[in-house]
Design an enzyme around this catalytic site. Sequence first.
Site, PDB file in Angstrom:
ATOM      1  N   ASP A 191     -38.802 -11.206 -21.254  1.00  0.00           N
ATOM      2  CA  ASP A 191     -39.165  -9.948 -20.621  1.00  0.00           C
ATOM      3  C   ASP A 191     -39.405  -8.891 -21.695  1.00  0.00           C
ATOM      4  OD1 ASP A 191     -39.277  -7.550 -19.211  1.00  0.00           O
ATOM      5  OD2 ASP A 191     -37.471  -7.940 -18.038  1.00  0.00           O
ATOM      6  N   ILE A 192     -40.612  -8.370 -21.764  1.00  0.00           N
ATOM      7  CA  ILE A 192     -40.962  -7.392 -22.794  1.00  0.00           C
ATOM      8  C   ILE A 192     -40.129  -6.115 -22.684  1.00  0.00           C
ATOM      9  CG2 ILE A 192     -42.849  -6.264 -21.531  1.00  0.00           C
ATOM     10  CD1 ILE A 192     -44.412  -6.355 -24.264  1.00  0.00           C
ATOM     11  N   GLY A 218     -47.223  -6.380 -12.383  1.00  0.00           N
ATOM     12  CA  GLY A 218     -47.028  -7.132 -13.623  1.00  0.00           C
ATOM     13  C   GLY A 218     -46.246  -6.375 -14.674  1.00  0.00           C
ATOM     14  N   VAL A 219     -46.717  -6.464 -15.913  1.00  0.00           N
ATOM     15  CA  VAL A 219     -46.072  -5.796 -17.051  1.00  0.00           C
ATOM     16  C   VAL A 219     -46.002  -4.292 -16.804  1.00  0.00           C
ATOM     17  CG1 VAL A 219     -46.340  -5.229 -19.505  1.00  0.00           C
ATOM     18  CG2 VAL A 219     -46.700  -7.565 -18.732  1.00  0.00           C
ATOM     19  N   ASP A 220     -47.092  -3.729 -16.327  1.00  0.00           N
ATOM     20  CA  ASP A 220     -47.171  -2.287 -16.082  1.00  0.00           C
ATOM     21  C   ASP A 220     -46.074  -1.830 -15.120  1.00  0.00           C
ATOM     22  OD1 ASP A 220     -48.244   0.301 -16.234  1.00  0.00           O
ATOM     23  OD2 ASP A 220     -49.847  -0.111 -14.809  1.00  0.00           O
ATOM     24  N   SER A 237     -54.441  -8.672 -20.377  1.00  0.00           N
ATOM     25  CA  SER A 237     -55.520  -9.116 -19.477  1.00  0.00           C
ATOM     26  C   SER A 237     -55.388 -10.544 -18.960  1.00  0.00           C
ATOM     27  CB  SER A 237     -56.910  -8.936 -20.111  1.00  0.00           C
ATOM     28  OG  SER A 237     -57.261  -7.576 -20.164  1.00  0.00           O
ATOM     29  N   THR A 238     -54.336 -11.267 -19.340  1.00  0.00           N
ATOM     30  CA  THR A 238     -54.241 -12.676 -18.939  1.00  0.00           C
ATOM     31  C   THR A 238     -53.560 -12.884 -17.589  1.00  0.00           C
ATOM     32  OG1 THR A 238     -52.170 -13.003 -20.137  1.00  0.00           O
ATOM     33  CG2 THR A 238     -54.228 -13.475 -21.333  1.00  0.00           C
ATOM     34  N   GLY A 239     -53.103 -11.818 -16.978  1.00  0.00           N
ATOM     35  CA  GLY A 239     -52.466 -11.930 -15.669  1.00  0.00           C
ATOM     36  C   GLY A 239     -53.465 -11.680 -14.559  1.00  0.00           C
ATOM     37  N   TYR A 257     -55.825  -9.732 -14.402  1.00  0.00           N
ATOM     38  CA  TYR A 257     -57.202  -9.517 -14.878  1.00  0.00           C
ATOM     39  C   TYR A 257     -57.883 -10.835 -15.251  1.00  0.00           C
ATOM     40  CZ  TYR A 257     -56.519  -4.420 -14.944  1.00  0.00           C
ATOM     41  OH  TYR A 257     -56.302  -3.112 -14.599  1.00  0.00           O
TER      42      TYR A 257
END
Length: 168
Positions: free
Chosen positions: A10-11, A32-34, A122-124, A126
């Site tokens: 987890d970032i 997601g990450v955001d 962008s790999t999620g 997007y």
Amino acid sequence: MVTVSLALGDITGQHVDAIVNAANSSLLGGGGVDGAIHRKGGPEILAECRALRASRYGKGLATGRAVATTAGRLPAQWVIHTVGPVWSPDEDRSELLASCYRESLRVADELGARTVAFPAISTGVYRWPMEDGARIALATVRAAGTTVSEVRFVLFDQAAHDVFAAQG
């Protein structure tokens, strides 16, 4: 020269100077990450994002660009928000994806950040193919002229970690 490392997890738990957020152009949170960064970082991040929207980024942050805010309650000093491109089978948007990494490192340099944690931008949702995203990410970071000493790619699952590891 920048040292590149990989981490699984987890970032939002990374103890680094700056965490890069794969943001949407609104800068107001998302999935997601955001979403994770906004939830765990607390209202301070959203407040600074709203201030950015009210001043310099009224129409949102452009794809491939980056801007920094506080990290709020995260174990970092800053969050660097960058807007990745949506993958297209009909249009090569690789330069926009590479720009996310270069611009994030430029902002990190301006802040004086020495350690930076990146997601696989962008790999999620997007839909950027992981293999190509990893290739672009690693090549761009390795070629960047930056004062950042360590870039850590934090991959959420083993499959993504394995793809990045295979890229060398």
